[in-house]
Motif scaffolding. Structure first.
Motif, PDB file in Angstrom:
ATOM      1  N   TRP A 231      24.501  46.292  46.930  1.00  0.00           N
ATOM      2  CA  TRP A 231      24.348  46.066  45.484  1.00  0.00           C
ATOM      3  C   TRP A 231      22.900  46.141  44.989  1.00  0.00           C
ATOM      4  O   TRP A 231      22.640  46.087  43.808  1.00  0.00           O
TER       5      TRP A 231
ATOM      6  N   TRP B 259      32.060  39.602  47.077  1.00  0.00           N
ATOM      7  CA  TRP B 259      30.851  40.437  47.094  1.00  0.00           C
ATOM      8  C   TRP B 259      29.971  40.117  45.891  1.00  0.00           C
ATOM      9  O   TRP B 259      28.757  40.249  45.951  1.00  0.00           O
ATOM     10  N   ARG B 260      30.628  39.772  44.777  1.00  0.00           N
ATOM     11  CA  ARG B 260      29.908  39.463  43.544  1.00  0.00           C
ATOM     12  C   ARG B 260      30.525  38.215  42.921  1.00  0.00           C
ATOM     13  O   ARG B 260      31.695  37.894  43.181  1.00  0.00           O
TER      14      ARG B 260
ATOM     15  N   CYS C 189      31.575  44.007  37.735  1.00  0.00           N
ATOM     16  CA  CYS C 189      32.280  44.544  38.909  1.00  0.00           C
ATOM     17  C   CYS C 189      33.783  44.546  38.669  1.00  0.00           C
ATOM     18  O   CYS C 189      34.273  43.956  37.713  1.00  0.00           O
TER      19      CYS C 189
ATOM     20  N   PRO D  73      28.764  44.046  49.876  1.00  0.00           N
ATOM     21  CA  PRO D  73      27.771  43.379  49.014  1.00  0.00           C
ATOM     22  C   PRO D  73      26.336  43.789  49.335  1.00  0.00           C
ATOM     23  O   PRO D  73      25.465  43.745  48.477  1.00  0.00           O
TER      24      PRO D  73
END
Ligand code: FAD
Length: 321
Positions: free
Chosen positions: A219, A244-245, A235, A216
């Motif tokens: 990004w 991560w998102r 994503c 992450p």
């Protein structure tokens, strides 16, 4: 007989997909020689309402009561069906947005109409028979469907039909719908926007990244590229599964289906489940360091390279423009 197009707003501003739906309705009106009327529900000011005329529809029906100031699926469906009956609409057109997906089946049930969800283009009309091409199985396939039903509820996929300007003066008519208490079984008390970023389902450019981004913390460059392009970020599933998102960005078979004009896939392998949600994008650009990555098979443009080298250079080049 006439055509009714529901124009969706967010906090008083019509969505881009609403203007696409207007242009689509107008084109069907030209094919069938029917008048088109637009329906706006909720608080929308005159300046915004005038935009409807900019896309060639002159008659706007406004429903603006306190009870309907927030989007409510059941109540809005009742209003759309009520207005459709009052104006004798036989084609009711909505955007295939998150709200449209919830409204359209309800409106169709109330009007005992045929439901064509996810239309991709104008129908081919022959007598009473209307034939549509629509996306099915999370955009993995396109189905051709035919209906001769007297009343049709049609949802149009965002980004599939261009909103065309055609200046027309508008007249606004206020309408008092006959909604009942049972139409408000769920009351939405408040909606708070989670983000001010471009909304993913409607975005005309999407910058999407996958496990190739490693973590992450990397990004920043994806967000920077998206910001420069006025794009939404998306994503792959493992990325959102790993936290991560946010899950709202996950596209594919089990996530959102998107059909932007430009989909940029960075460090995503192109598994079939991912492609299911993005393959109807008009142009696909793939950045992947593996020349054998399956995504390249469906790409319009491909860059074989390391994202950590390519993306910063792309950002620099775009900044120079
Ligand atoms: P990976 O498969 O790990 O691919 C990473 C890619 O990044 C590779 O191609 C690699 O070459 C490239 N790469 C690595 N480093 C770099 C670098 N430095 N620069 C450039 N490229 C690099 N997936 C979805 O996305 N959406 C879904 O909705 C979805 N639904 C699913 C439903 C089911 C029932 C199942 C079984 C799976 C589903 N999946 C879904 C998962 C899917 O099968 C894939 O596992 C997933 O899409 C892979 O994600 P990825 O491409 O980010 O990761």
């Amino acid at each position: 007989m006439s055509i009714l197009v529901y124009i969706e707003n967010i906090e008083g501003a019509f969505k881009k997909s609403a203007f696409e739906a207007i242009s689509y309705a107008k084109a069907i009106g030209e094919l069938t020689q029917q008048e088109v009327q637009a329906l706006s529900i909720g608080q929308v000011d005159e300046t915004e309402l005038n935009k409807v005329g900019k896309y060639g529809v002159g008659k706007v029906i406004r429903v603006n009561t306190d009870k309907l100031s927030q989007f409510q699926n059941q109540a809005y469906a009742a209003v759309i069906a009520d207005v459709a009956r009052q104006v004798g609409a036989t084609s009711i057109i909505l955007s295939n947005s998150f709200s449209g997906k919830g409204l359209a089946p309800r409106v169709a049930a109330k009007l005992e109409a045929a439901l064509i969800d996810g239309a991709l283009e104008l129908p081919t009309i022959s007598g009473s028979s209307w034939e549509f091409r629509k996306s099915v199985f999370s955009s993995k396939a396109i189905a051709t469907v035919e209906t001769s039903a007297a009343t049709k509820v049609i949802t149009l996929n965002p980004n599939t039909f261009e909103a065309k300007e055609a200046d027309t003066p508008i007249s606004v008519e206020d309408f008092q719908p006959s909604v009942q208490d049972k139409d408000f079984s769920i009351i939405i008390k408040d909606i708070v926007r989670a983000t001010d970023k471009v909304a993913l389902p409607e975005a005309s450019i999407v910058v999407s990244a996958g496990r190739g981004m490693k973590g992450p913390e990397n990004w920043g460059m994806i967000e920077e590229l998206a910001e420069i392009l006025g794009a939404a970020t998306a994503c792959s599933k493992p990325v959102s599964d790993a936290g991560w998102r946010p899950h709202a960005e996950h596209v594919g078979q089990t996530g959102l289906a998107v059909s932007p004009n430009l989909y940029i896939a960075i460090g995503i392998s192109g598994a079939i489940q991912h492609l299911a949600g993005v393959s109807s994008s008009k142009t696909i650009v793939v950045i992947n360091k593996d020349p054998e990555a399956p995504f390249f098979k469906v790409a319009d443009y491909g860059i074989v390279g390391d994202a950590f080298d390519v993306v910063p250079r792309l950002i620099e080049a775009l900044k120079l423009k």
